[in-house]
Design an enzyme around this catalytic site. Structure first.
Site, PDB file in Angstrom:
ATOM      1  N   HIS A 464      10.204   8.857   5.626  1.00  0.00           N
ATOM      2  CA  HIS A 464       9.292   7.713   5.524  1.00  0.00           C
ATOM      3  C   HIS A 464       8.928   7.442   4.066  1.00  0.00           C
ATOM      4  O   HIS A 464       9.096   6.325   3.562  1.00  0.00           O
ATOM      5  CB  HIS A 464       8.027   8.003   6.343  1.00  0.00           C
ATOM      6  N   GLU A 465       8.442   8.468   3.392  1.00  0.00           N
ATOM      7  CA  GLU A 465       8.021   8.270   2.002  1.00  0.00           C
ATOM      8  C   GLU A 465       9.219   7.927   1.120  1.00  0.00           C
ATOM      9  O   GLU A 465       9.097   7.169   0.162  1.00  0.00           O
ATOM     10  CB  GLU A 465       7.286   9.507   1.471  1.00  0.00           C
ATOM     11  N   HIS A 468       9.797   4.246   1.178  1.00  0.00           N
ATOM     12  CA  HIS A 468       8.947   3.552   0.194  1.00  0.00           C
ATOM     13  C   HIS A 468       9.548   3.699  -1.204  1.00  0.00           C
ATOM     14  O   HIS A 468       9.559   2.750  -1.992  1.00  0.00           O
ATOM     15  CB  HIS A 468       7.542   4.165   0.165  1.00  0.00           C
ATOM     16  N   HIS A 471      12.248   1.292  -1.852  1.00  0.00           N
ATOM     17  CA  HIS A 471      11.712  -0.057  -2.084  1.00  0.00           C
ATOM     18  C   HIS A 471      11.339  -0.217  -3.568  1.00  0.00           C
ATOM     19  O   HIS A 471      11.524  -1.277  -4.159  1.00  0.00           O
ATOM     20  CB  HIS A 471      10.489  -0.241  -1.177  1.00  0.00           C
TER      21      HIS A 471
HETATM   22 ZN   LIG Z   1       4.042   4.446   4.567  1.00  0.00          ZN
END
Ligand SMILES: [Zn+2]
Length: 674
Positions: A464-465, A468, A471
């Protein structure tokens, strides 16, 4: 002696020189950087030339470089390696910074120039990036109250300063409560616990110089403890301490702070001409209005609640069979869910864990990024902000893309949870700069000489991290204001939640989930069970999350409640909250909503993003698989590289050809009607 925060950094990749920065450097550097920024702003506002995009909007974008140099390393330390000295600095800085930015927004000459450019925008010959930047700058000034005058302007300034103080106090109270509580465990208490948990409890005791093993309120210890300890009384004690954070009645109690925050937010929205704070907040979001948020959440609530209650009925029978008395309690849920998981899916977390080595899961996240986007990762040795930080240079076709920092282990000085932040964000103008991105997690640190092992949840957090981080790292925009994760709040979780899907691709676990001792791949049968269990207990997970999201929304969509705890109870009663489930974040611990206003009336956005991530991953599956190169290219071109340079719904539609609905989400969570 020169202050390293005020001199040029001759460091690899422009990483702040953490080995040379000391705590005493921050306060004088901040004062100097603030003063320099004030001069830059005054020069823009007082420019004798007529306003132009370059001398006003671009000049604003270029200003404050010195300030960023102080704040980026400071906030990295304050979040991930806090000390009483750094907390004191933060208390000192937050009202100063709030006042500084509020002064900029209140600068009437500056706003007059921006407003003039906005009014004549069609005649300025701006390209799309310039037009977007002007729109965002103008809107942010309006939302900050730049059009307010006299007493109203003065009051807005007071409100913002006070909100900043309250947010910091909320965070520090929570951290203090998390830090101060430990529960001593005897060898007999430890005996039935899995090895990783027992050694985690020993390590936590040693770290705090306590005579024996302890449970702490760190999520990575308390959650497995509730899951595995057969001692109902100990579970109750731990659970009650965990859920009492911020509501202990003493100096660290957050309840009065929450009431004051809500009241001030209501006043702020009214000053700006909005019906309430939720309307104000949602204006800039993809969702747009409170009604659309409520509509989405309620479509999910009923099926989730039904699934949770039916799971509970099965677990009540298990509790009774153990000779324990009903009612089924909140501190029973995780324990019996784990037993039920073992019975149904026969996944034994203890047997699974040796296959989930932290180092191999990092490799897995890197390998997926390599296959999808061609990124390569090489570990480099640099002086980080903490010895646990690992640094990786990220390249593509031999060219530098970013510096990635992984800070994975829990420690007492680290805020709980996991997050991704940028020490520097990507931009092309006015200065070309490559991103420096940090992933911070709270995985249990292994004893010396042992390999770090993760739970499956931890592995998902890691992916998940890292989503990010991608991105940020793949950002390819002109201006920093729209770089990377600078997108609307209900869009920002799309890349991160989407990336979690690659952990569930069977070939990824086949390659990277190898046993810590034997090196053997995870047996096929276990792999199938892990993947099959993805929807297990999703009723519970969806209920605890959705309840938090709805309480957050109702706090802000209407008059501020005088007694937030009573309001919370009313919302939960109206929903028919199952009594054995508590909100994922109860109000006095709800840092997303009260540490700052980032996720206020915005906690729903994880689910809004999940609607999109489920739908977006389906696009890969429809196209030819998880690593389909055409879809990967489209994902990078239309979403990951674009940051906030284009409205989120337009980006999503370009990628998918249409907007998403909740069907893929309900299917993904196993909650769709049969
Ligand atoms: Zn998040």
């Amino acid at each position: 002696m020169t202050n390293p925060l005020l001199s040029a950094w001759e460091t690899p990749f422009g990483l702040p020189p953490f080995d040379k920065i000391s705590d005493e450097d921050f306060a004088p550097a901040l004062d100097e950087a603030l003063a320099a920024h004030e001069i830059e702003i005054a020069d823009i506002a007082d420019n004798a030339d007529a306003p132009s995009f370059e001398n006003t909007i671009l000049a604003l974008e270029a200003s404050g470089e010195g300030l960023e140099k102080v704040l980026a390393p400071f906030f990295a330390l304050a979040g991930a390696d806090s000390t009483p000295a750094r907390e004191a600095l933060q208390r000192q800085f937050s009202p100063k910074l709030a006042a500084h930015f509020s002064d900029i927004h209140a600068n009437r000459d500056l706003f007059a120039r921006i407003a003039m450019l906005w009014e004549t925008r069609d005649e300025l010959g701006l390209d799309a990036d310039q037009a977007r930047l002007l729109y965002l700058v103008h809107r942010s000034f309006l939302r900050a109250g730049a059009a307010l005058t006299g007493d109203k302007a003065k009051r807005m300034k007071e409100i913002m300063g006070r909100l900043a103080e309250l947010g910091t106090a909320f965070t520090q109270n929570l951290l203090a409560d998390e830090r101060s509580w430990t529960m001593q465990l005897s060898e007999a208490d430890l005996a039935p616990l899995p090895g990783f948990l027992a050694s985690g409890a020993r390590a936590a005791g040693e770290e705090r110089d306590l005579p024996g093993p302890v449970v702490t309120l760190s999520r990575s210890l308390i959650v497995p403890f509730l899951q595995f300890s057969p001692d109902r009384a100990l579970r109750q004690k731990a659970f009650e301490a965990w859920t009492a954070r911020g509501a202990g009645g003493g100096e660290t109690d957050n309840r009065a702070i929450v009431a004051e925050i809500l009241k001030l937010r209501e006043e702020r929205a009214a000053l700006l001409g909005y019906g309430n704070f939720a309307e104000f907040k949602l204006e800039t979001e993809m969702a747009g209005t409170p009604a659309r948020v409520r509509d989405l959440l309620m479509q999910v609530w009923e099926p989730a609640r039904a699934a949770a209650l039916s799971d509970q009925a099965e677990m009540e029978a298990m509790l009774t069979a153990d000779g324990e008395a009903l009612p089924f309690q909140p501190w029973d849920w995780r324990y019996y869910a784990e037993k039920r998981r073992k019975a149904l899916h026969d996944i034994d977390e203890t047997a699974l864990k040796p296959y989930l080595q932290l180092d191999r899961m990092i490799e897995a996240a890197f390998d997926c990024a390599n296959r999808l986007f061609g990124l390569e990762f090489a570990e480099v040795s640099l002086p980080g902000y903490h010895p646990d930080c690992r640094h990786f240079e990220v390249t593509r076709n031999g060219e530098h893309v970013a510096l990635f920092i992984g800070d994975y282990f829990a420690r007492a000085s680290k805020r709980s949870g996991a997050w991704c932040s940028a020490i520097r964000s990507q931009a092309k103008l006015p200065r070309a700069q490559a991103p420096i991105v940090v992933n911070v997690c709270n995985f249990t640190k292994p004893a010396k000489g042992e390999a770090a092992l993760l739970s499956y949840d931890d592995a998902r957090t890691l992916f998940h991290e890292f989503g990010h981080a991608l991105h940020q790292m793949l950002s390819d925009v002109t201006y920093e204001r729209v770089s990377g994760t600078s997108v609307s709040r209900d869009f920002v979780e799309l890349p991160s939640q989407l990336y979690e899907h690659w952990l569930e691709v069977p070939e990824v676990l086949q390659s990277f989930a190898t046993h810590v001792e034997t090196g053997e791949a995870m047996p096929q049968e276990m792999l199938e069970k892990v993947l099959g269990a993805a929807t297990f207990d999703m009723g519970f997970a969806t209920v605890e999350y959705t309840a938090s999201a709805l309480v957050d929304l109702e706090f802000h969509d209407g008059a501020a409640p005088a007694d937030p705890m009573q309001k919370q109870q009313e919302v939960l009663d109206a929903l028919g909250m199952p009594r054995a489930i508590v909100m994922r974040h109860a109000t006095p611990q709800f840092a997303h909503v009260f540490s700052g206003d980032g996720y206020s009336s915005g906690y729903y956005s994880y689910m809004w993003s999940e609607v999109m991530d489920a739908d977006a991953f389906e696009a890969f599956e429809e196209a030819g698989g998880a690593f389909d190169p055409v879809m990967a290219k489209s994902l990078e071109e239309n979403i990951l590289s674009k940051g906030g340079s284009v409205e989120a719904d337009a980006l999503y539609t370009r990628f998918r050809g249409r907007m998403p609905g909740p069907e893929a989400l309900l299917k993904g969570r196993g909650l769709a009607a049969e």
